[in-house]
Design a protein around this motif. Structure first.
Motif, PDB file in Angstrom:
ATOM      1  N   PHE A 277      13.900  -5.651 -32.479  1.00 34.94           N
ATOM      2  CA  PHE A 277      12.801  -6.354 -31.805  1.00 34.94           C
ATOM      3  C   PHE A 277      13.255  -7.737 -31.341  1.00 34.94           C
ATOM      4  CE2 PHE A 277       9.033  -9.032 -31.724  1.00 34.94           C
ATOM      5  CZ  PHE A 277       8.119  -8.241 -31.043  1.00 34.94           C
ATOM      6  N   THR A 278      14.002  -8.446 -32.174  1.00 30.59           N
ATOM      7  CA  THR A 278      14.484  -9.781 -31.819  1.00 30.59           C
ATOM      8  C   THR A 278      15.471  -9.716 -30.664  1.00 30.59           C
ATOM      9  OG1 THR A 278      14.208 -10.479 -34.117  1.00 30.59           O
ATOM     10  CG2 THR A 278      15.609 -11.847 -32.721  1.00 30.59           C
ATOM     11  N   LEU A 279      16.377  -8.740 -30.692  1.00 37.21           N
ATOM     12  CA  LEU A 279      17.336  -8.614 -29.599  1.00 37.21           C
ATOM     13  C   LEU A 279      16.637  -8.255 -28.288  1.00 37.21           C
ATOM     14  CD1 LEU A 279      20.335  -8.745 -28.912  1.00 37.21           C
ATOM     15  CD2 LEU A 279      20.489  -6.300 -29.429  1.00 37.21           C
ATOM     16  N   ALA A 280      15.584  -7.435 -28.360  1.00 39.64           N
ATOM     17  CA  ALA A 280      14.812  -7.111 -27.157  1.00 39.64           C
ATOM     18  C   ALA A 280      14.105  -8.346 -26.604  1.00 39.64           C
ATOM     19  CB  ALA A 280      13.801  -6.006 -27.469  1.00 39.64           C
ATOM     20  N   VAL A 281      13.570  -9.181 -27.487  1.00 36.51           N
ATOM     21  CA  VAL A 281      12.945 -10.433 -27.044  1.00 36.51           C
ATOM     22  C   VAL A 281      13.991 -11.356 -26.410  1.00 36.51           C
ATOM     23  CG1 VAL A 281      11.757 -12.515 -27.854  1.00 36.51           C
ATOM     24  CG2 VAL A 281      11.074 -10.276 -28.721  1.00 36.51           C
ATOM     25  N   SER A 282      15.201 -11.384 -26.972  1.00 31.64           N
ATOM     26  CA  SER A 282      16.270 -12.195 -26.388  1.00 31.64           C
ATOM     27  C   SER A 282      16.628 -11.717 -24.989  1.00 31.64           C
ATOM     28  CB  SER A 282      17.512 -12.154 -27.292  1.00 31.64           C
ATOM     29  OG  SER A 282      17.208 -12.573 -28.603  1.00 31.64           O
ATOM     30  N   ALA A 283      16.725 -10.395 -24.825  1.00 34.32           N
ATOM     31  CA  ALA A 283      17.007  -9.852 -23.496  1.00 34.32           C
ATOM     32  C   ALA A 283      15.884 -10.175 -22.519  1.00 34.32           C
ATOM     33  CB  ALA A 283      17.212  -8.336 -23.584  1.00 34.32           C
ATOM     34  N   GLY A 284      14.643 -10.128 -23.004  1.00 30.18           N
ATOM     35  CA  GLY A 284      13.519 -10.493 -22.147  1.00 30.18           C
ATOM     36  C   GLY A 284      13.554 -11.952 -21.734  1.00 30.18           C
ATOM     37  N   ALA A 285      13.961 -12.838 -22.658  1.00 33.16           N
ATOM     38  CA  ALA A 285      14.067 -14.257 -22.321  1.00 33.16           C
ATOM     39  C   ALA A 285      15.168 -14.504 -21.295  1.00 33.16           C
ATOM     40  CB  ALA A 285      14.325 -15.072 -23.588  1.00 33.16           C
ATOM     41  N   VAL A 286      16.258 -13.726 -21.382  1.00 36.75           N
ATOM     42  CA  VAL A 286      17.344 -13.871 -20.399  1.00 36.75           C
ATOM     43  C   VAL A 286      16.883 -13.407 -19.023  1.00 36.75           C
ATOM     44  CG1 VAL A 286      19.634 -13.037 -19.760  1.00 36.75           C
ATOM     45  CG2 VAL A 286      19.164 -13.682 -22.112  1.00 36.75           C
ATOM     46  N   LEU A 287      16.145 -12.292 -18.971  1.00 38.26           N
ATOM     47  CA  LEU A 287      15.702 -11.730 -17.693  1.00 38.26           C
ATOM     48  C   LEU A 287      14.471 -12.425 -17.132  1.00 38.26           C
ATOM     49  CD1 LEU A 287      16.091  -7.947 -18.565  1.00 38.26           C
ATOM     50  CD2 LEU A 287      17.651  -9.339 -17.215  1.00 38.26           C
ATOM     51  N   LEU A 288      13.864 -13.326 -17.908  1.00 33.55           N
ATOM     52  CA  LEU A 288      12.602 -13.937 -17.507  1.00 33.55           C
ATOM     53  C   LEU A 288      12.745 -14.755 -16.226  1.00 33.55           C
ATOM     54  CD1 LEU A 288       9.697 -14.139 -18.519  1.00 33.55           C
ATOM     55  CD2 LEU A 288      10.348 -16.212 -19.733  1.00 33.55           C
ATOM     56  N   LEU A 289      13.679 -15.668 -16.203  1.00 31.28           N
ATOM     57  CA  LEU A 289      13.845 -16.539 -15.042  1.00 31.28           C
ATOM     58  C   LEU A 289      14.346 -15.777 -13.808  1.00 31.28           C
ATOM     59  CD1 LEU A 289      13.493 -19.427 -14.152  1.00 31.28           C
ATOM     60  CD2 LEU A 289      15.813 -19.925 -14.926  1.00 31.28           C
ATOM     61  N   PRO A 290      15.360 -14.899 -13.908  1.00 35.56           N
ATOM     62  CA  PRO A 290      15.743 -14.113 -12.725  1.00 35.56           C
ATOM     63  C   PRO A 290      14.613 -13.227 -12.195  1.00 35.56           C
ATOM     64  CG  PRO A 290      17.495 -14.036 -14.352  1.00 35.56           C
ATOM     65  CD  PRO A 290      16.327 -14.691 -15.009  1.00 35.56           C
ATOM     66  N   PHE A 291      13.846 -12.611 -13.091  1.00 35.65           N
ATOM     67  CA  PHE A 291      12.726 -11.773 -12.656  1.00 35.65           C
ATOM     68  C   PHE A 291      11.677 -12.603 -11.919  1.00 35.65           C
ATOM     69  CE2 PHE A 291       8.599  -9.721 -13.428  1.00 35.65           C
ATOM     70  CZ  PHE A 291       8.846  -8.471 -12.884  1.00 35.65           C
ATOM     71  N   SER A 292      11.423 -13.816 -12.394  1.00 33.98           N
ATOM     72  CA  SER A 292      10.441 -14.683 -11.741  1.00 33.98           C
ATOM     73  C   SER A 292      10.933 -15.133 -10.369  1.00 33.98           C
ATOM     74  CB  SER A 292      10.156 -15.907 -12.628  1.00 33.98           C
ATOM     75  OG  SER A 292       9.680 -15.515 -13.897  1.00 33.98           O
ATOM     76  N   ILE A 293      12.222 -15.448 -10.263  1.00 31.85           N
ATOM     77  CA  ILE A 293      12.767 -15.901  -8.972  1.00 31.85           C
ATOM     78  C   ILE A 293      12.719 -14.781  -7.950  1.00 31.85           C
ATOM     79  CG2 ILE A 293      14.862 -16.713  -7.836  1.00 31.85           C
ATOM     80  CD1 ILE A 293      15.600 -18.133 -10.426  1.00 31.85           C
ATOM     81  N   ILE A 294      13.155 -13.586  -8.333  1.00 32.96           N
ATOM     82  CA  ILE A 294      13.156 -12.475  -7.380  1.00 32.96           C
ATOM     83  C   ILE A 294      11.724 -12.038  -7.045  1.00 32.96           C
ATOM     84  CG2 ILE A 294      13.271 -10.590  -9.053  1.00 32.96           C
ATOM     85  CD1 ILE A 294      15.276 -10.871  -5.791  1.00 32.96           C
ATOM     86  N   SER A 295      10.801 -12.158  -7.992  1.00 34.30           N
ATOM     87  CA  SER A 295       9.404 -11.825  -7.713  1.00 34.30           C
ATOM     88  C   SER A 295       8.807 -12.793  -6.703  1.00 34.30           C
ATOM     89  CB  SER A 295       8.593 -11.853  -9.013  1.00 34.30           C
ATOM     90  OG  SER A 295       9.083 -10.915  -9.941  1.00 34.30           O
ATOM     91  N   ASN A 296       9.149 -14.074  -6.830  1.00 34.76           N
ATOM     92  CA  ASN A 296       8.656 -15.055  -5.878  1.00 34.76           C
ATOM     93  C   ASN A 296       9.134 -14.748  -4.456  1.00 34.76           C
ATOM     94  OD1 ASN A 296       7.461 -17.901  -5.371  1.00 34.76           O
ATOM     95  ND2 ASN A 296       9.542 -18.057  -4.560  1.00 34.76           N
ATOM     96  N   GLU A 297      10.394 -14.353  -4.309  1.00 36.02           N
ATOM     97  CA  GLU A 297      10.922 -14.037  -2.980  1.00 36.02           C
ATOM     98  C   GLU A 297      10.329 -12.744  -2.421  1.00 36.02           C
ATOM     99  OE1 GLU A 297      12.756 -16.097  -1.285  1.00 36.02           O
ATOM    100  OE2 GLU A 297      12.827 -17.512  -2.950  1.00 36.02           O
ATOM    101  N   ILE A 298      10.087 -11.766  -3.290  1.00 38.27           N
ATOM    102  CA  ILE A 298       9.485 -10.508  -2.827  1.00 38.27           C
ATOM    103  C   ILE A 298       8.052 -10.738  -2.362  1.00 38.27           C
ATOM    104  CG2 ILE A 298       8.698  -8.236  -3.589  1.00 38.27           C
ATOM    105  CD1 ILE A 298      11.150  -8.053  -5.346  1.00 38.27           C
ATOM    106  N   LEU A 299       7.289 -11.510  -3.138  1.00 40.99           N
ATOM    107  CA  LEU A 299       5.905 -11.801  -2.745  1.00 40.99           C
ATOM    108  C   LEU A 299       5.859 -12.630  -1.467  1.00 40.99           C
ATOM    109  CD1 LEU A 299       4.308 -12.596  -6.218  1.00 40.99           C
ATOM    110  CD2 LEU A 299       3.932 -10.578  -4.814  1.00 40.99           C
TER     111      LEU A 299
END
Length: 490
Positions: free
Chosen positions: A66-88
């Motif tokens: 569970f902790t490692l999954a949360v860590s992966a989510g924290a790593v992907l958080l900023l890239p996912f937000s940046i690409i979502s902003n450009e897609i929208l």
């Protein structure tokens, strides 16, 4: 009509909440499955018993996953937000991406902050104490006794940390209002404590990332096949084969350790076999792989590192002339309203590549440090205690990655949720010093890396190589005699 509009608004809100919850659950389920396979790949197989310890190990494994999954989510958080902003921004009225909205992005940031606090302060300490617990003396041994001991240890640890933070806050900011605010556990204490942990994580990234940026060239050089320039691989393989046969004959005819210990000979034979495999791999590699892939990857690493340093230098200049360059500056236009990069989608893609590159470099640098060298996991031979330590370390690094990326000016995406509430992000001197230290330390590490060969040759020319002033073990390895009495020189 007003009643119907209110009912329809409630229904839309309910459906949007259900949709966002489903998306978050599916994303986290994917990360959890991937994290489970990663941990089970390194977990020691001998820990799989069919008794009480097996249950404890299984619970600790689930919490670590569970902790490692949360860590992966924290790593992907900023890239996912940046690409979502450009897609929208590119497809504002597309029906198939209506689920991708600002509410979902804000929810993901809040969940990442909440789960990071939960894993760092509750789940991982519980997993460690539960794994090490045996139950209080005088009580019946079992799972309940171990859970009771773990809960008592967690309460004592919470009181200890609470006292330390309260005293530190009183010493730093001797104000009655600040000390009284610490009594507010949820609104002030946990965010303040997480702010301190985030600052420690950023300082750890400041130490690991420059080391990792210089170390990446060595790591990729070990993974890829180097070009064969003025080298005869057949002759080298022939020599190493003779040495391997000599060591095998010596081990088969050695009854007592006269000149060499048996363990030393076995270790040397293992090193020879590894070197032979590397030489055979270099021989089997195609000309494209040898002469094109390796130089292209090295040039790509150099370009990414240079761009990172240039962006930090530009951010330092922006900090000196513009207050909005601060990580805790004015809020942007919002998600999907304006592009955060002057180059549009290409600039956003470059930011995402640099963020992943910095994360990989920080992990490589973390395991390259001598203090954390023992944390390196081994396939099928890593204890649960070491897995917990690795998960905590990666969680601290990944949680600090969005903050470091915004502080260094790698991206202009505003930090959302509790990530943007850290008090030290509004301190101009801390942010400026962080940028200066990162640029200086990274430059020094790169200069030290690329001038190591020149320094070695200078040491040899001046006769100083015998004093072992060089930081690479290559000189000592080439002068080490092999088991058959000859010198290792390929």
């Amino acid at each position: 009509m007003e009643g119907q509009d209110e009912v329809s608004a409630r229904e839309q809100h309910f459906h949007s909440q259900v949709r966002e919850s489903t998306i978050c659950f599916l994303l986290f389920a994917i990360l959890y499955i991937v994290s489970y396979f990663i941990i089970t790949r390194y977990k020691r197989k001998s820990d799989e018993q069919e008794d009480e310890d097996a249950i404890v190990n299984r619970i600790s494994l689930f919490l670590s996953t569970f902790t490692l999954a949360v860590s992966a989510g924290a790593v992907l958080l900023l890239p996912f937000s940046i690409i979502s902003n450009e897609i929208l921004l590119s497809f504002p009225q597309n029906y198939y991406i209506q689920w991708l909205n600002g509410s979902l992005i804000h929810g993901l940031w809040n969940l990442a902050s909440l789960f990071s606090n939960l894993c760092l302060f509750v789940l991982m300490p519980f997993a460690f104490f539960f794994l090490e617990s045996e139950g209080f003396a005088g009580l019946k041994k079992g799972i309940r006794a171990r859970i009771l001991e773990t809960l008592v240890m967690l309460i004592l640890l919470a009181l200890l940390i609470l006292g330390i933070v309260w005293v530190a806050s009183a010493l730093i900011d001797n104000d009655a209002a600040s000390m009284e605010s610490l009594y507010d556990l949820w609104e002030f204490y946990l965010p303040y404590l997480y702010s301190c942990i985030s600052l420690m994580g950023c300082l750890l990234l400041l130490l690991c990332t420059p080391v990792g940026l210089s170390r990446m060239f060595t790591v990729m050089g070990q993974l890829l096949v180097k070009p064969t320039i003025l080298e005869d691989l057949d002759e080298q393989i022939y020599i190493i084969t003779l040495e391997e046969e000599a060591l095998q004959r010596r081990l088969s005819g050695l009854s007592s350790s006269v000149e060499y210990n048996v363990t030393e000979l076995e270790q040397e034979l293992e090193n020879v076999k590894i070197l032979k495999k590397k030489l055979e791999r270099r021989k089997k590699a195609s000309a494209w792989e040898r002469n094109l892939v390796y130089p292209a990857v090295m040039v790509l690493l150099l370009i990414e590192t240079s761009i990172s340093v240039l962006l930090v230098a530009c951010n330092i200049l922006c900090l000196l002339v513009d207050e909005t360059a601060m990580p805790k500056g004015t809020r942007g236009p919002g998600i999907g309203n304006a592009s955060l990069s002057a180059f549009g989608f290409v600039g956003a893609a470059l930011e995402i590549i640099l963020i992943f590159y910095l994360m990989v470099s920080s992990v490589v640098g973390f395991y390259s440090l001598r203090f954390f060298g023992n944390f390196i996991p081994k396939k099928d031979d890593t204890t649960m205690t070491k897995i917990i330590g690795n998960c905590v370390s990666i969680l601290v690094l990944s949680s600090a990655l969005p903050v470091m990326s915004r502080t260094l000016g790698i991206t202009r995406f505003d930090l959302l949720g509790d990530f943007g509430r850290f008090n030290w992000l509004g301190n101009f001197y801390i942010v400026l010093s962080y940028n200066l230290l990162f640029a200086i330390v990274t430059t020094l590490c790169l200069v030290r890396k690329f001038t190591s060969a020149v320094r070695e040759e200078l040491f040899k020319a001046l006769g100083l190589h015998k004093l072992h002033l060089s930081d690479t073990p290559r000189d000592s390895d080439t002068a080490k005699p092999s088991a058959n009495g000859h010198q290792k020189a390929l």
